[in-house]
Enzyme design. Structure first.
Site: not given
Ligand code: ADE
Ligand code: ZN
Length: 337
Positions: A19, A200, A278
């Protein structure tokens, strides 16, 4: 640098789960806050780092969306993206497919064109400057409505040639993939690739929904798929890529310790797992740090690591000929050791 770290660094690899807003380092957050005259609730970089203690995904998201408030101009989005590319160029990264969250910015009054303009220009310049190819994936915030996601997709229409796909992120629990079935169907019709965060924190049923209802091409995270034998077999049979993020999983308490991480078992079961960072500015490490931490915790050998690097290209949205070129580079690297 240890021998293992040097080996990982030299391995040609792609990053598929990053991200851009999560690559904003605290020092850059301060710089931008000053440049744009934005108040942030921290006095120093040390104070910011001390605040990065999370018990779950939501804890992180609350502070992460606050951090994004310093991003206002096209130059800010350019600088953030360029800083990420410059950092991973040192790490043997040859290709990236990066996420951005337009709603985090448009909901604060920043124009969609400002966000995409800055990011896409930096990615384009990065192809020459760092020799890193790239693709851009626009994520919908799943805690917001389906209607808001449709509105975002509409705003993206003039910029489609700058994007390779759409994704789904933010608070997973209580926001199942099916909430966005129609938006994803439309995005598919527009020729975009589809990915979604699933499994997740959410249960295996969310991964099934991402596959069956959203018809995704790649699963982001997918850890909790390991709880369901039939689902694992299906992901293996479909050759589905999982973009796994070990240090994120540790920081967000998806695993209690890295020695409990499912990555090695994923590979043993034949899942096409990849390693990614991430939100590196928040979770304490870029992609090589993730490879290294998980390799040490799980005693991964060079064959495992090479497989993870191969998976990062075969799981990318690059044309097959480009994937093959990168795979050959990996074999050349391995045979030259
Ligand atoms: N936005 C940024 N990182 C994230 C993650 N690990 N899970 C969900 N949304 C996110
Ligand atoms: Zn993510």
């Amino acid at each position: 640098m240890s021998e293992l770290a040097a080996f990982i660094r030299g391995l040609p690899k792609a990053e598929l789960h990053l991200h851009l807003e999560g690559s904003l380092e605290p020092h850059q957050m301060f710089e931008l806050a000053q440049r744009n005259n934005v108040d942030i609730p921290f006095e120093s970089v040390e104070e910011v780092r001390a605040a990065y203690q999370f018990n779950n995904l939501q804890d992180f998201l609350d502070i992460y969306y606050q951090g994004a408030n310093v991003l206002l101009t096209e130059q800010d989005f350019y600088d953030m993206t360029d800083a990420y590319l410059m950092r991973v160029a040192e790490d043997g990264v040859r290709h990236v497919e990066v996420f951005f969250d337009p709603q985090t910015h448009t909901d604060r009054g920043v124009e969609f064109s400002t966000v995409v303009g800055g990011i896409a220009t930096a990615l384009k310049d990065g192809r020459q400057r760092y020799d890193i190819s790239s693709g851009l994936i626009m994520c919908f915030l799943r805690h917001l409505s389906e209607e808001a996601a449709f509105e975002t997709l509409k705003q993206a229409e003039p910029y489609l040639e700058k994007m390779i796909g759409v994704g789904l992120d933010s608070s997973e629990l209580g926001h199942p993939p099916s909430k966005f079935a129609r938006v994803f169907e439309k995005a598919k019709d527009m020729g975009l690739n589809l990915v979604a965060h699933a499994g997740e924190e959410g249960p295996p049923s969310y991964v099934y929904e991402a596959l069956d209802v959203l018809k995704i091409d790649r699963v982001d995270h997918g850890n909790r798929a390991m709880e369901d034998e039939e689902l694992v077999r299906r992901l293996v049979d479909q050759g589905m890529t999982l973009t796994v993020c070990p240090l994120s999983n540790l920081k967000l308490c998806v695993v209690d310790q890295l020695t409990d991480h499912p990555l090695k078992e994923m590979l043993r079961r034949g899942l096409r797992a990849t390693v990614n960072s991430d939100d590196p500015a928040y979770f304490g490490g870029y992609v090589v740090d993730n490879y290294l931490a998980v390799a040490e915790a799980l005693a991964l050998d060079r064959d495992h690591l090479a497989q993870l690097a191969r998976n990062s290209f075969t799981g990318s949205f690059l044309p097959t000929s480009d994937q093959e070129k990168h795979l050959r580079e990996i074999e050349q690297y391995l045979s030259g050791l």
